[in-house]
Design a protein around this motif. Structure first.
Motif, mmCIF file in Angstrom:
data_model
loop_
_atom_site.group_PDB
_atom_site.id
_atom_site.type_symbol
_atom_site.label_atom_id
_atom_site.label_comp_id
_atom_site.label_asym_id
_atom_site.label_seq_id
_atom_site.Cartn_x
_atom_site.Cartn_y
_atom_site.Cartn_z
ATOM 1 N N PRO A 1 3.011 5.430 -11.203
ATOM 2 C CA PRO A 1 1.973 5.547 -10.482
ATOM 3 C C PRO A 1 1.513 6.679 -9.687
ATOM 4 C CG PRO A 1 3.415 3.790 -9.935
ATOM 5 C CD PRO A 1 3.977 4.355 -11.160
ATOM 6 N N ARG A 2 2.704 7.567 -9.307
ATOM 7 C CA ARG A 2 2.635 8.970 -8.725
ATOM 8 C C ARG A 2 2.072 9.893 -9.469
ATOM 9 N NH1 ARG A 2 5.484 9.386 -3.585
ATOM 10 N NH2 ARG A 2 6.015 7.508 -2.899
ATOM 11 N N LYS A 3 1.914 9.724 -10.810
ATOM 12 C CA LYS A 3 1.656 10.804 -11.743
ATOM 13 C C LYS A 3 0.099 10.541 -12.004
ATOM 14 C CE LYS A 3 5.902 11.700 -14.606
ATOM 15 N NZ LYS A 3 6.258 12.426 -15.424
ATOM 16 N N ASN A 4 -0.519 11.593 -12.429
ATOM 17 C CA ASN A 4 -1.895 11.670 -12.837
ATOM 18 C C ASN A 4 -2.398 10.577 -13.963
ATOM 19 O OD1 ASN A 4 -2.491 13.414 -10.960
ATOM 20 N ND2 ASN A 4 -2.665 14.953 -12.365
ATOM 21 N N LEU A 5 -3.320 9.955 -13.890
ATOM 22 C CA LEU A 5 -3.506 9.012 -15.113
ATOM 23 C C LEU A 5 -3.578 9.502 -16.520
ATOM 24 C CD1 LEU A 5 -4.001 5.871 -15.479
ATOM 25 C CD2 LEU A 5 -6.534 6.302 -14.984
ATOM 26 N N ILE A 6 -3.843 10.708 -16.517
ATOM 27 C CA ILE A 6 -3.825 11.408 -17.853
ATOM 28 C C ILE A 6 -2.573 11.491 -18.490
ATOM 29 C CG2 ILE A 6 -4.172 13.687 -19.053
ATOM 30 C CD1 ILE A 6 -6.435 14.302 -17.161
ATOM 31 N N HIS A 7 -1.676 11.708 -17.640
ATOM 32 C CA HIS A 7 0.008 11.634 -18.139
ATOM 33 C C HIS A 7 0.333 10.104 -18.822
ATOM 34 C CE1 HIS A 7 0.394 15.889 -17.145
ATOM 35 N NE2 HIS A 7 0.123 15.421 -15.883
ATOM 36 N N ALA B 1 -1.162 9.263 -22.027
ATOM 37 C CA ALA B 1 -0.952 10.044 -23.263
ATOM 38 C C ALA B 1 -0.570 9.584 -24.480
ATOM 39 C CB ALA B 1 -0.028 11.268 -22.688
ATOM 40 N N GLY B 2 0.101 8.463 -24.693
ATOM 41 C CA GLY B 2 0.583 7.635 -25.686
ATOM 42 C C GLY B 2 -0.709 7.012 -26.321
ATOM 43 N N LEU B 3 -1.861 7.141 -25.645
ATOM 44 C CA LEU B 3 -2.897 6.358 -26.427
ATOM 45 C C LEU B 3 -3.962 7.310 -27.094
ATOM 46 C CD1 LEU B 3 -3.795 3.604 -23.472
ATOM 47 C CD2 LEU B 3 -2.528 3.302 -25.667
ATOM 48 N N LEU B 4 -4.048 8.355 -26.245
ATOM 49 C CA LEU B 4 -4.930 9.303 -26.850
ATOM 50 C C LEU B 4 -4.383 10.999 -26.545
ATOM 51 C CD1 LEU B 4 -8.268 8.273 -25.349
ATOM 52 C CD2 LEU B 4 -7.498 7.914 -27.712
ATOM 53 N N SER B 5 -4.914 11.798 -27.255
ATOM 54 C CA SER B 5 -4.558 13.090 -26.861
ATOM 55 C C SER B 5 -4.984 13.599 -25.348
ATOM 56 C CB SER B 5 -5.200 14.116 -27.850
ATOM 57 O OG SER B 5 -6.464 14.337 -27.796
ATOM 58 N N LYS B 6 -4.212 14.435 -24.850
ATOM 59 C CA LYS B 6 -4.796 14.870 -23.606
ATOM 60 C C LYS B 6 -6.150 15.598 -23.601
ATOM 61 C CE LYS B 6 -3.216 17.671 -19.689
ATOM 62 N NZ LYS B 6 -2.194 18.723 -19.086
ATOM 63 N N GLU B 7 -6.635 16.104 -24.494
ATOM 64 C CA GLU B 7 -8.245 16.641 -24.545
ATOM 65 C C GLU B 7 -9.017 15.614 -24.755
ATOM 66 O OE1 GLU B 7 -5.510 17.669 -26.761
ATOM 67 O OE2 GLU B 7 -5.121 19.596 -25.614
ATOM 68 N N ASP B 8 -8.779 14.593 -25.628
ATOM 69 C CA ASP B 8 -9.525 13.449 -25.881
ATOM 70 C C ASP B 8 -9.600 12.711 -24.334
ATOM 71 O OD1 ASP B 8 -10.043 13.911 -28.299
ATOM 72 O OD2 ASP B 8 -8.549 12.468 -29.084
ATOM 73 N N ILE B 9 -8.561 12.560 -23.501
ATOM 74 C CA ILE B 9 -8.663 11.746 -22.452
ATOM 75 C C ILE B 9 -9.601 12.506 -21.226
ATOM 76 C CG2 ILE B 9 -7.140 10.949 -20.458
ATOM 77 C CD1 ILE B 9 -4.897 10.369 -22.421
ATOM 78 N N ILE C 1 -17.048 9.229 -18.509
ATOM 79 C CA ILE C 1 -17.421 8.225 -17.665
ATOM 80 C C ILE C 1 -17.199 8.324 -16.177
ATOM 81 C CG2 ILE C 1 -17.136 6.450 -19.402
ATOM 82 C CD1 ILE C 1 -14.053 6.054 -18.686
ATOM 83 N N SER C 2 -17.077 9.558 -15.754
ATOM 84 C CA SER C 2 -17.007 10.017 -14.447
ATOM 85 C C SER C 2 -15.752 9.538 -13.535
ATOM 86 C CB SER C 2 -18.218 9.511 -13.601
ATOM 87 O OG SER C 2 -19.376 10.096 -14.093
ATOM 88 N N ILE C 3 -14.639 9.970 -14.193
ATOM 89 C CA ILE C 3 -13.326 9.759 -13.664
ATOM 90 C C ILE C 3 -12.908 11.186 -13.435
ATOM 91 C CG2 ILE C 3 -11.040 8.688 -13.747
ATOM 92 C CD1 ILE C 3 -11.888 6.765 -15.670
ATOM 93 N N ASP C 4 -12.372 11.279 -12.264
ATOM 94 C CA ASP C 4 -11.639 12.775 -11.900
ATOM 95 C C ASP C 4 -10.468 12.918 -12.623
ATOM 96 O OD1 ASP C 4 -10.371 14.938 -10.755
ATOM 97 O OD2 ASP C 4 -10.484 13.983 -8.686
ATOM 98 N N ILE C 5 -10.150 14.199 -13.349
ATOM 99 C CA ILE C 5 -8.921 14.476 -14.217
ATOM 100 C C ILE C 5 -7.770 14.424 -13.535
ATOM 101 C CG2 ILE C 5 -10.386 15.644 -15.959
ATOM 102 C CD1 ILE C 5 -9.209 18.234 -14.946
ATOM 103 N N ASN C 6 -7.897 14.441 -12.236
ATOM 104 C CA ASN C 6 -6.718 14.310 -11.269
ATOM 105 C C ASN C 6 -6.515 12.945 -10.689
ATOM 106 O OD1 ASN C 6 -5.890 17.247 -11.578
ATOM 107 N ND2 ASN C 6 -7.476 17.571 -10.376
ATOM 108 N N ALA C 7 -7.174 12.014 -11.181
ATOM 109 C CA ALA C 7 -7.197 10.627 -10.710
ATOM 110 C C ALA C 7 -5.784 9.984 -11.010
ATOM 111 C CB ALA C 7 -8.218 9.848 -11.243
ATOM 112 N N ARG C 8 -5.036 9.386 -10.117
ATOM 113 C CA ARG C 8 -4.173 8.382 -10.257
ATOM 114 C C ARG C 8 -4.485 7.041 -10.434
ATOM 115 N NH1 ARG C 8 -1.013 11.819 -5.688
ATOM 116 N NH2 ARG C 8 -0.079 13.173 -7.093
ATOM 117 N N PRO C 9 -3.519 6.258 -10.975
ATOM 118 C CA PRO C 9 -3.956 4.790 -11.314
ATOM 119 C C PRO C 9 -4.614 3.820 -10.374
ATOM 120 C CG PRO C 9 -1.743 5.122 -12.253
ATOM 121 C CD PRO C 9 -2.073 6.441 -11.290
ATOM 122 N N GLY C 10 -3.938 4.181 -9.030
ATOM 123 C CA GLY C 10 -4.666 3.380 -8.251
ATOM 124 C C GLY C 10 -6.112 3.875 -7.361
ATOM 125 N N ASP C 11 -6.683 5.019 -7.998
ATOM 126 C CA ASP C 11 -7.752 5.507 -7.624
ATOM 127 C C ASP C 11 -9.015 4.860 -8.328
ATOM 128 O OD1 ASP C 11 -6.631 7.500 -6.023
ATOM 129 O OD2 ASP C 11 -6.830 8.992 -7.614
#
Length: 82
Positions: free
Chosen positions: A32-38, A41-49, A56-66
């Motif tokens: 939970p303390r890491k960015n959601l992108i990380h 990462a097992g679902l899609l490539s970082k670039e695709d995420i 869909i207008s999600i901040d790339i630095n968003a955390r899960p709780g955001d």
């Protein structure tokens, strides 16, 4: 009550698509303390995420709780195979 038992009871009551959304949320909160992108990462490539987040207008630095439940649903709909 054991948390695993609680998850099992919840899983029994969910439809297949609800369970898949719930599984995505669990994956997102893996660290939970890491960015959601990380965490995704097992679902899609970082670039695709990053591309998906921009779409869909999600901040790339968003955390899960955001994310709201609505954003999690939209994220699921975009990630899941059509």
């Amino acid at each position: 009550m054991n948390i695993e038992l609680l998850f099992n009871k919840i899983d029994e009551k969910l439809s297949k698509s609800e369970k898949e959304v719930f599984d995505l949320i669990k994956q997102g909160f893996k660290s939970p303390r890491k960015n959601l992108i990380h965490n995704l990462a097992g679902l899609l490539s970082k670039e695709d995420i990053i591309e998906l987040f921009e779409k869909i207008s999600i901040d790339i630095n968003a955390r899960p709780g955001d994310l709201s439940l609505e954003k999690w649903q939209i994220l699921y709909e975009e990630i899941s195979p059509k």
